[in-house]
Motif scaffolding. Sequence first.
Motif, PDB file in Angstrom:
ATOM      1  N   ILE A 107       0.829  -1.209   0.000  1.00 32.83           N
ATOM      2  CA  ILE A 107       0.000   0.000   0.000  1.00 32.83           C
ATOM      3  C   ILE A 107       0.860   1.255   0.000  1.00 32.83           C
ATOM      4  O   ILE A 107       1.730   1.429   0.863  1.00 32.83           O
ATOM      5  CB  ILE A 107      -0.927   0.012   1.231  1.00 32.83           C
ATOM      6  N   LEU A 108       0.629   2.137  -0.976  1.00 31.70           N
ATOM      7  CA  LEU A 108       1.213   3.483  -0.970  1.00 31.70           C
ATOM      8  C   LEU A 108       0.196   4.416  -0.332  1.00 31.70           C
ATOM      9  O   LEU A 108      -0.926   4.562  -0.831  1.00 31.70           O
ATOM     10  CB  LEU A 108       1.537   3.947  -2.387  1.00 31.70           C
ATOM     11  N   LYS A 109       0.586   5.048   0.779  1.00 31.44           N
ATOM     12  CA  LYS A 109      -0.358   5.885   1.518  1.00 31.44           C
ATOM     13  C   LYS A 109       0.345   7.129   2.032  1.00 31.44           C
ATOM     14  O   LYS A 109       1.451   7.058   2.582  1.00 31.44           O
ATOM     15  CB  LYS A 109      -0.944   5.097   2.695  1.00 31.44           C
ATOM     16  N   VAL A 110      -0.311   8.274   1.876  1.00 31.88           N
ATOM     17  CA  VAL A 110       0.277   9.548   2.300  1.00 31.88           C
ATOM     18  C   VAL A 110       0.483   9.554   3.812  1.00 31.88           C
ATOM     19  O   VAL A 110      -0.439   9.216   4.561  1.00 31.88           O
ATOM     20  CB  VAL A 110      -0.631  10.736   1.905  1.00 31.88           C
ATOM     21  N   PRO A 111       1.686   9.918   4.305  1.00 28.34           N
ATOM     22  CA  PRO A 111       1.913  10.020   5.755  1.00 28.34           C
ATOM     23  C   PRO A 111       0.997  11.060   6.381  1.00 28.34           C
ATOM     24  O   PRO A 111       0.589  12.037   5.731  1.00 28.34           O
ATOM     25  CB  PRO A 111       3.388  10.449   5.854  1.00 28.34           C
ATOM     26  N   GLU A 112       0.681  10.866   7.653  1.00 27.04           N
ATOM     27  CA  GLU A 112      -0.257  11.747   8.347  1.00 27.04           C
ATOM     28  C   GLU A 112       0.188  13.206   8.342  1.00 27.04           C
ATOM     29  O   GLU A 112      -0.616  14.114   8.234  1.00 27.04           O
ATOM     30  CB  GLU A 112      -0.430  11.272   9.803  1.00 27.04           C
ATOM     31  N   GLY A 113       1.486  13.433   8.444  1.00 30.53           N
ATOM     32  CA  GLY A 113       1.982  14.805   8.551  1.00 30.53           C
ATOM     33  C   GLY A 113       1.698  15.679   7.350  1.00 30.53           C
ATOM     34  O   GLY A 113       1.714  16.905   7.463  1.00 30.53           O
ATOM     35  N   ILE A 114       1.453  15.094   6.178  1.00 28.21           N
ATOM     36  CA  ILE A 114       1.205  15.896   4.972  1.00 28.21           C
ATOM     37  C   ILE A 114      -0.113  15.519   4.298  1.00 28.21           C
ATOM     38  O   ILE A 114      -0.336  15.845   3.139  1.00 28.21           O
ATOM     39  CB  ILE A 114       2.374  15.736   3.969  1.00 28.21           C
ATOM     40  N   LYS A 115      -0.968  14.812   5.043  1.00 29.54           N
ATOM     41  CA  LYS A 115      -2.226  14.341   4.466  1.00 29.54           C
ATOM     42  C   LYS A 115      -3.069  15.502   3.955  1.00 29.54           C
ATOM     43  O   LYS A 115      -3.699  15.424   2.893  1.00 29.54           O
ATOM     44  CB  LYS A 115      -2.998  13.542   5.520  1.00 29.54           C
ATOM     45  N   ASP A 116      -3.091  16.604   4.716  1.00 29.06           N
ATOM     46  CA  ASP A 116      -3.928  17.743   4.314  1.00 29.06           C
ATOM     47  C   ASP A 116      -3.369  18.475   3.105  1.00 29.06           C
ATOM     48  O   ASP A 116      -4.081  19.243   2.456  1.00 29.06           O
ATOM     49  CB  ASP A 116      -4.075  18.716   5.486  1.00 29.06           C
TER      50      ASP A 116
END
Length: 822
Positions: A107-116
């Motif tokens: 799974i490629l998933k955006v890290p929480e720190g830059i999700k927004d």
Amino acid sequence: DAGSSVEEMEFNWDEYLEDTGATAAPHGSFKHVDTSLQNGFAPGMKLEVAVKSDQNTYWVATIITTCGQLLLLRYDGYGEDRKADFWCDILTADLHPIGWCEQNNKILKVPEGIKDKIPDQEEFLQRVLKGACSAPANLLEGLHRGKNPLDLIAPGSRLELQNIRDSLEAWIVTVVDNVGGRLKLRYEGLEDLDKFDQWLFYLDPFLHQVGWAAQHGYSLQPPSAIRSLRSEADWQEILKKVKEEEEESSVPTDLFKDKPVIGVHSFSEGMKLEAVDPMAPFVISPATVLKVYNDKYFLIEMDDLRAERVSSQRYVCHVDSAGIFPVQWSLKNGLHLSPPPGYPGQDFDWADYLKQCGAEAAPQSCFPSLTSDHGFKENMKLEAVNPVDPEEVCVATVTKLKDSYLWLQLEGSKKPVLECIVSVESMNIFPVGWCETNGYQLRPPRKAIVNKQKKIAVVQPEKQILSSRTVHDGLKNQELNSSDSVVINVKYCCPKIYFNHRCFSGPYLNKGRIAELPQSVGPGNCVLVLKEVLTLLINAAYKPSRVLRELQLDEEAAWHGHGETLKAKYKGKSYRATVEVVRTADRVADFCRKTCIKLECCPNLFGPQMVLDKCSENCSVLTKTKYTHYYGKRKNKRIGRPPGGHSNLEVAMKKPNKRRKRRKHFFVHKKKRSSTSVDNTPAGSPQGSGAEEEDDQDESELSHSLAQDRDKRKRKLRTFSFSDDENKPPSPKDIKMEVAEKLQLDSNPLEWSVADVVRFLKSTDCAPLARIFLDQEIDGQALLLLTLPTVQECMDLKLGPAIKLCHHIERVKLAFYQQFAN
């Protein structure tokens, strides 16, 4: 015992260079060392990395810096924000090439720190991966993972070595030791007999992987010097054993991909030339092409006219072999040519000699063109192999240069050695600090300065300590925690610093001279590499003294780096200043960027990241609007009064005709100003936004006495008295400040860089004060902490301008609380 210590005397390069007044040869001049440190990774490459907060997911990251087996990474989406950068150990971290997740159903998933910041993940990935360069898969997987070429040549590895003495035959050699790519080799079959051992750098043109001889049609035969030690049957048995064990002891096929390619020569048998015997490189003498093997190799013999000679000095050459020159080369370069042994008289004449021998001189076209563009200069220091005793590596001084050749005086050798002649591309010379980096004994000068140090062995049972051999170039005592991240406590490992010649070079630096700088410097000791980089920049300036002044350490500023004394020469005068450089690898990128901003050039002009195609700052387009306006100094310049110094604020707030004073405690004017000195810099030079207009008045100001400096500092410490008309607070009728409309911010001030703060101030009526924010590197967080007392004390502002400035700071604070504070 954790409390035990052993005191020993060590040679200290820094103290020795300071004591002798010499400089170290540039790291970039030793190409073979630079090549040996490359592990295939480069800044700008992308890879897929496990997200620390969720090990089951991955995200794309970009390599910011490489340091041996360590990579500094930044997840894509953070832009220029360096706060989230993290170090990874290639050997232990979960790293993969681009496309690995898709191939392995991960799974490629955006890290929480830059999700927004990334509302559409698919669109974002398509955009950032378009034309991206992925880290090579073979460097991230399998046995070669995280290893540079040096790690792949372990003791016991086997190679093939050509016999350069008198034939093209080759024989198997075993690696006994590997010191930073310099290999101690023993002929197969000699076991513990070290008499015939040889030292060669792994990129030597005559060293090959096993199987090379058969592939190119050469026979595998032991050299004549050792052939009599065993019977022919024994040698064949040894060869058979080697072939059976080939897979176990072989080195990777791509190990020699960076070796120099041997070209085609045009020499003929009987031709005469001048040559240096590589086994005794102390003199240049006549030599003869004795035999031509093929279009790549030929045999040279040093001329010897003695009738009683028993043996001759001969060696195999190729077109790029060092130490071969056309006839008359010595004469044209003012060098002594030693006559052949047995030659009558000392006055050697090539015309008579060729006539006596009935031979022709090898034409100029047979020889490669020589270059003087190498970075070496007389009196520079380096480390060099003693040709008489290859076990020794000595401190060496460049005593003479001619084209691509150096004359070296070896200091500290066990037995005195004559000046030796080496090519600038020799693989037997190394930069200052190479021996210490690789744990090898350097032979210091006999009367060298030594540095007493106490060495204490510290026991840390729960942490794995990497040796300096594991991570290249002096990276010592790295502490690895249980995660993939590495805590860097580095003193000696600076990544390679690139000069990005396409970037905007600003008003101080000469674009033409910048283009002549080497592509990169390092890697190596942080202090030495950064000192070399700053020295190159100073020498590339329109006015070196001006750049040195911009870089000098402000005595009132807080700093946590290392003070280095740098020098500059301009119009026959010498200048010296203390400049702060950082010691650790994790601070190098920020140091380079801040230095660039200080010099008003593109923040990417130099640093650990190479600008491959397009600069991230878009400096080619935004030169005028971004650099001249945001980073630049005052717009309205008076003729003959250029921007600069550390007290520009005083200039902005005083009357135009008042003479400017500067703090110059660290900057010493070494020579008196000559009344006849003339500025020969052409008017209207490129990028001349003030650097070219500078008057010699600036230089005379540098000679203010220390007493004046002390007086000035005393004046600064006085309290602001209301009886002082200058500092009296303005009455309400004098203040005509209009109530500004409510400030709306586009971004959180806590995340503002120094450039963002400068940009904001430039948009207000306090624009002339922006320069001091740039000089003192005040970012958004620092801006929000400023108050009226701190502004007055730290910025040396009078009360009126300080109140006006604080009005704008309070507007930012209010907007921050209303828009961004929780």
